[in-house]
Design an enzyme around this catalytic site. Structure first.
Site, PDB file in Angstrom:
ATOM      1  N   ARG A   1       0.627  -1.130  -0.102  1.00 39.06           N
ATOM      2  CA  ARG A   1       0.039  -0.147   0.004  1.00 39.06           C
ATOM      3  C   ARG A   1       0.896   1.091   0.025  1.00 39.06           C
ATOM      4  O   ARG A   1       1.927   1.173   0.590  1.00 39.06           O
ATOM      5  CB  ARG A   1      -0.874  -0.168   1.184  1.00 39.06           C
TER       6      ARG A   1
ATOM      7  N   TYR B   1      -1.845  -3.282  -6.636  1.00 37.92           N
ATOM      8  CA  TYR B   1      -1.457  -3.871  -5.527  1.00 37.92           C
ATOM      9  C   TYR B   1      -2.863  -4.050  -4.673  1.00 37.92           C
ATOM     10  O   TYR B   1      -3.462  -2.898  -4.356  1.00 37.92           O
ATOM     11  CB  TYR B   1      -0.430  -3.276  -4.613  1.00 37.92           C
ATOM     12  N   GLY B   2      -2.862  -5.003  -4.069  1.00 40.32           N
ATOM     13  CA  GLY B   2      -4.286  -5.387  -3.099  1.00 40.32           C
ATOM     14  C   GLY B   2      -4.636  -4.151  -2.283  1.00 40.32           C
ATOM     15  O   GLY B   2      -5.702  -3.694  -2.974  1.00 40.32           O
ATOM     16  N   GLY B   3      -4.232  -3.685  -1.332  1.00 39.64           N
ATOM     17  CA  GLY B   3      -5.069  -2.648  -0.722  1.00 39.64           C
ATOM     18  C   GLY B   3      -5.203  -1.410  -1.451  1.00 39.64           C
ATOM     19  O   GLY B   3      -6.315  -0.707  -1.062  1.00 39.64           O
TER      20      GLY B   3
ATOM     21  N   LYS C   1      -9.805  -2.428   2.026  1.00 43.19           N
ATOM     22  CA  LYS C   1      -9.483  -1.286   2.829  1.00 43.19           C
ATOM     23  C   LYS C   1     -10.455  -0.167   2.351  1.00 43.19           C
ATOM     24  O   LYS C   1     -10.798   0.821   3.207  1.00 43.19           O
ATOM     25  CB  LYS C   1      -8.070  -1.028   2.652  1.00 43.19           C
TER      26      LYS C   1
ATOM     27  N   HIS D   1     -10.290  -2.646  11.752  1.00 41.59           N
ATOM     28  CA  HIS D   1      -9.257  -3.424  10.938  1.00 41.59           C
ATOM     29  C   HIS D   1      -8.697  -4.705  11.990  1.00 41.59           C
ATOM     30  O   HIS D   1      -7.868  -4.698  12.769  1.00 41.59           O
ATOM     31  CB  HIS D   1      -7.950  -2.433  11.039  1.00 41.59           C
TER      32      HIS D   1
ATOM     33  N   SER E   1      -1.032  -3.651  10.085  1.00 41.07           N
ATOM     34  CA  SER E   1      -0.547  -4.340   8.928  1.00 41.07           C
ATOM     35  C   SER E   1       0.611  -5.106   9.325  1.00 41.07           C
ATOM     36  O   SER E   1       1.609  -4.626   9.680  1.00 41.07           O
ATOM     37  CB  SER E   1      -0.310  -3.777   7.731  1.00 41.07           C
ATOM     38  N   ALA E   2       0.435  -6.452   8.946  1.00 40.86           N
ATOM     39  CA  ALA E   2       1.747  -7.301   9.109  1.00 40.86           C
ATOM     40  C   ALA E   2       2.138  -7.512  10.643  1.00 40.86           C
ATOM     41  O   ALA E   2       3.270  -7.617  11.011  1.00 40.86           O
ATOM     42  CB  ALA E   2       2.641  -7.197   8.273  1.00 40.86           C
ATOM     43  N   CYS E   3       1.154  -7.624  11.649  1.00 45.42           N
ATOM     44  CA  CYS E   3       1.560  -7.538  13.039  1.00 45.42           C
ATOM     45  C   CYS E   3       0.794  -8.804  13.506  1.00 45.42           C
ATOM     46  O   CYS E   3       0.678  -8.643  15.099  1.00 45.42           O
ATOM     47  CB  CYS E   3       1.220  -6.100  13.512  1.00 45.42           C
TER      48      CYS E   3
ATOM     49  N   LYS F   1      -2.392 -10.449  12.608  1.00 44.10           N
ATOM     50  CA  LYS F   1      -4.098 -10.569  12.751  1.00 44.10           C
ATOM     51  C   LYS F   1      -4.377 -12.263  12.013  1.00 44.10           C
ATOM     52  O   LYS F   1      -5.099 -12.818  12.843  1.00 44.10           O
ATOM     53  CB  LYS F   1      -4.853  -9.645  11.891  1.00 44.10           C
ATOM     54  N   THR F   2      -3.928 -12.274  10.817  1.00 45.96           N
ATOM     55  CA  THR F   2      -4.128 -13.817  10.195  1.00 45.96           C
ATOM     56  C   THR F   2      -3.593 -14.745  11.175  1.00 45.96           C
ATOM     57  O   THR F   2      -4.280 -15.828  11.409  1.00 45.96           O
ATOM     58  CB  THR F   2      -3.420 -13.623   8.747  1.00 45.96           C
TER      59      THR F   2
ATOM     60  N   ASP G   1      -9.043  -9.815   8.915  1.00 42.81           N
ATOM     61  CA  ASP G   1      -8.525  -8.541   8.599  1.00 42.81           C
ATOM     62  C   ASP G   1      -9.410  -7.412   8.827  1.00 42.81           C
ATOM     63  O   ASP G   1      -9.298  -6.345   9.171  1.00 42.81           O
ATOM     64  CB  ASP G   1      -8.102  -8.227   7.056  1.00 42.81           C
TER      65      ASP G   1
ATOM     66  N   SER H   1       5.131 -10.429   0.198  1.00 41.71           N
ATOM     67  CA  SER H   1       4.481 -11.449  -0.696  1.00 41.71           C
ATOM     68  C   SER H   1       2.974 -11.848  -0.043  1.00 41.71           C
ATOM     69  O   SER H   1       3.137 -12.112   1.335  1.00 41.71           O
ATOM     70  CB  SER H   1       5.477 -12.330  -1.079  1.00 41.71           C
ATOM     71  N   ARG H   2       2.097 -12.267  -0.799  1.00 34.52           N
ATOM     72  CA  ARG H   2       1.036 -12.691  -0.291  1.00 34.52           C
ATOM     73  C   ARG H   2       0.119 -13.787  -0.789  1.00 34.52           C
ATOM     74  O   ARG H   2       0.525 -14.097  -1.987  1.00 34.52           O
ATOM     75  CB  ARG H   2      -0.101 -11.457  -0.423  1.00 34.52           C
TER      76      ARG H   2
ATOM     77  N   ASP I   1       1.259 -20.655  21.193  1.00 31.60           N
ATOM     78  CA  ASP I   1       1.440 -20.045  22.527  1.00 31.60           C
ATOM     79  C   ASP I   1       0.619 -18.990  23.062  1.00 31.60           C
ATOM     80  O   ASP I   1       0.482 -18.702  24.120  1.00 31.60           O
ATOM     81  CB  ASP I   1       2.802 -19.968  22.842  1.00 31.60           C
ATOM     82  N   ASN I   2       0.280 -18.146  22.088  1.00 30.89           N
ATOM     83  CA  ASN I   2      -0.590 -17.045  22.490  1.00 30.89           C
ATOM     84  C   ASN I   2      -2.074 -17.386  22.880  1.00 30.89           C
ATOM     85  O   ASN I   2      -2.384 -16.808  23.701  1.00 30.89           O
ATOM     86  CB  ASN I   2      -0.863 -16.280  21.158  1.00 30.89           C
TER      87      ASN I   2
END
Ligand code: GTP
Ligand code: SPV
Ligand code: MN
Length: 601
Positions: free
Chosen positions: A89, A217-219, A226, A246, A268-270, A272-273, A297, A388-389, A515-516
């Site tokens: 993005r 690109y995606g977003g 988004k 989000h 983003s990239a922290c 969620k998935t 997401d 990459s996604r 482990d979360n």
């Protein structure tokens, strides 16, 4: 409706057309004005059928937009290599085009609507010459859901058309939901010349319109995600009394107990998935703990007549980060992307199998990197792009929740805010009350990642993980959040987590991933009033005996929870800097909350 592109006398009667236009005259008329503007050579009305997805995939392969992967190892999968200048993005060219600058607020780029329409119209003139315009009707949310929204995206990218078919409920289902009315988000997209200096992602919340130019690109380009579900969605949520966030949505079931649903906002990239698809570690699974995914997401949340907060996932697919995905970190994602998946910007092995850093198995001696160049372990660069996604539909997830089918959404018991912070921020804390929870979300800072262009690893304030996605003034967004204390009688508890705190050597203090669940279990038990905590200046924290820490180094857990008063003085100053930006729009409740924190510290 908004100003439409200037109509010319040119008509498209001769335009070669695939598929049938809908009866809806509003749709046909709007598509015609966009044809006149962009001047495509062909028109394709998408119906969302499986045959269409297969035919378009074949066409994309023939055009060189997709590369078919090895049908034995990755059946139904393909690889897309984006333009190397178009891999994430781009927030610097994303605009909120509200009638006044102050409606957009100090954290959004603003452009006057007339100027934006004029600038982009100039870009769109003839931008689809020699190309096909795909008409992609899509539904965000389940048919029959109180919040479901129809959008129609016009795009000259076959990759975008195919991806929308995976990410949304696309085609017939959306047109049926729309019927004869004019109530749809007008999404116009052209990759144009894909030049970062002529790239615009413009949102017109008052016109229910998104215009995107210059990126595939995606977003930036899959406009249901988004742009509609978060930026336009958050604006509508403010007007109508709900929240577009989000956030992931997941269910957690304790042994013999009831499923508890939680949502979680992480930038983003922290994570969620990974959290949404979490697999319980063996000793939790043995005791009978279960987890399930609703969304990874985006969450749309509304107060129900029952006084509870209901959350639903408006999407139909995943657009997830690939690097680091393996059978240990995320076995469900490995399963999802084992078939019928579009990979974007991963590496390619000589046998047609995709590869990425952190994949199971050995590092290959050679492959083609994400740009198509020969790569060896000695190349000194990543083979797969860090952003990459994979793109695949929800139903490929073995952990998909049956609750994901409920148009009324899941009842939310807890909300988590989570950041990526190597220092200062503890592993887990629970807010004292709703206002304190909103404060924890509003003051969130996180280190930047590869999901957006620009420098990676610098701490920036990212309130509720919505900094890039809030379609209106964030000061008013905070007030909107605070208002849910009164709108809800069954308020979710609010937690803050940080999986990313490191030791002096830069190693993560907490193992993370599966482990979360040790922390989610505490959250679930807090919601049920079954477990203790201690009062700290930051909020309620679990004592080691409140958690299952079997097999975890207790000293490292305690280090992850430590409060460093010196570092917190700096943290308070950074929070203050954010709040100051909002001036009179900053709600007093949060300023008072900051003073309480200061005095506790
Ligand atoms: P977007 O799709 O950009 O919104 O990202 P996301 O929030 O879904 O993030 P995702 O789950 O894809 O995680 C991104 C990266 O964070 C992963 O590739 C991991 O490297 C890292 N990560 C996720 N969960 C954990 C965790 O529990 N611990 C640690 N140390 N890293 C994690
Ligand atoms: C994010 O960046 O938060 C993503 C990927 O989820 S994108 O769809 O590109 O926004
Ligand atoms: Mn995201």
């Amino acid at each position: 409706m908004g100003p439409s592109p200037q109509s010319t006398t040119q008509r498209s009667t001769a335009l070669p057309t695939t598929g049938r236009p809908p009866e809806n005259a509003h749709v046909r008329q709007w598509v015609q004005t966009c044809i006149d503007l962009c001047q495509p050579n062909a028109l394709y009305w998408c119906d969302g059928s499986a045959q269409e997805q297969a035919a378009l995939t074949q066409r994309a392969v023939a055009e060189g937009v997709l590369i078919s992967l090895n049908p034995q190892t990755f059946p139904g999968c393909s690889l897309h290599r984006s333009n190397p200048n178009d891999t994430a993005r781009t927030e610097y060219c994303t605009f909120t085009c509200t009638p006044t600058r102050e409606l957009a607020g100090p954290t959004n780029n603003w452009m006057a609507p007339e100027q934006a329409y004029q600038t982009l119209r100039a870009c769109y003139v003839g931008s689809m010459r020699g190309r096909t315009m795909y008409v992609v009707p899509f539904l965000m949310g389940l048919p029959g859901s109180p919040l479901a929204k129809v959008g129609i995206e016009l795009t000259d990218s076959i990759y975008v058309a195919l991806s929308m078919g995976l990410m949304t409920r696309m085609g017939r289902v959306a047109l049926d939901a729309l019927g004869g009315n004019d109530h749809f988000t007008r999404c116009l997209h052209s990759v144009g010349e894909c030049d970062p200096h002529r790239r615009y992602i413009c949102h017109f919340p008052q016109d229910n319109t998104v215009w995107s130019y210059g990126s595939g690109y995606g977003g930036n380009a899959l406009l249901g995600k988004k742009c509609l579900a978060l930026r336009i969605g958050s604006y509508l949520g403010h007007e109508e009394g709900w929240l577009a966030e989000h956030m992931l949505i997941m269910g957690i079931t304790p042994p013999g107990g009831q499923t508890t649903y939680i949502t979680g906002a992480f930038p983003s990239a922290c994570g969620k998935t990974n959290l949404a698809m979490l697999t319980p570690p063996p000793h939790f699974a043995a005791k009978g703990w279960k987890t399930e995914t609703i969304g990874d997401d985006i969450a749309w949340m509304y107060p129900g007549k029952d006084g509870a907060l209901h959350a639903l996932n408006p999407e139909y697919g995943y657009f997830g980060v690939v690097p680091g995905t393996n059978r240990t970190s995320n076995p469900n994602a490995v399963e999802i992307m084992s078939h019928d998946t579009i990979f974007t910007n991963v590496a390619l092995l000589p046998d047609g199998t995709p590869w990425w850093e952190g994949k199971d198995g050995p590092i290959p001696s050679r492959c083609l990197d994400w740009t198509g160049q020969p790569w060896t372990p000695a190349s000194g660069r990543k083979a797969a792009h860090p952003n990459s996604r994979f793109t695949a539909i929800l139903t490929q997830n073995p952990a998909l929740s049956p609750q994901a089918e409920d148009p009324a959404g899941a009842l939310v018991s807890a909300i988590i805010f989570g950041a990526r912070r190597s220092k200062t921020i503890p592993l887990i804390v629970e807010a004292f009350n709703w206002t304190h929870g909103v404060y924890l979300g509003a003051t969130m800072g996180s280190e930047t990642t590869a999901a957006a262009s620009g420098q990676v690893g610098v701490v920036r304030r990212d309130p509720m993980a919505m900094l890039p996605f809030c379609g209106y003034n964030m000061g008013r967004y905070f007030t909107h959040w605070l208002s849910f204390e009164k709108r809800l009688t069954k308020r979710p508890r609010i937690f803050f987590v940080n999986w990313f705190r490191t030791d002096a050597q830069g190693k993560f203090l907490w193992p993370g991933f599966g482990d979360n669940l040790r922390l989610l279990a505490w959250i679930v038990e807090r919601c049920q009033g079954r477990v203790g905590a201690i009062d700290t200046p930051l909020g309620w924290m679990p004592r080691p005996e409140d958690l299952d820490l079997d097999g975890i180094d207790r000293a490292r857990f305690e280090q992850a929870q430590a409060i460093d008063p010196g570092a917190w003085q700096q943290e308070l100053r950074d929070q203050e800097e954010l709040f100051t930006k909002f001036g009179a729009d900053m709600p007093n409740e949060l300023l008072a909350e900051r003073e309480r924190l200061r005095s506790r510290l």
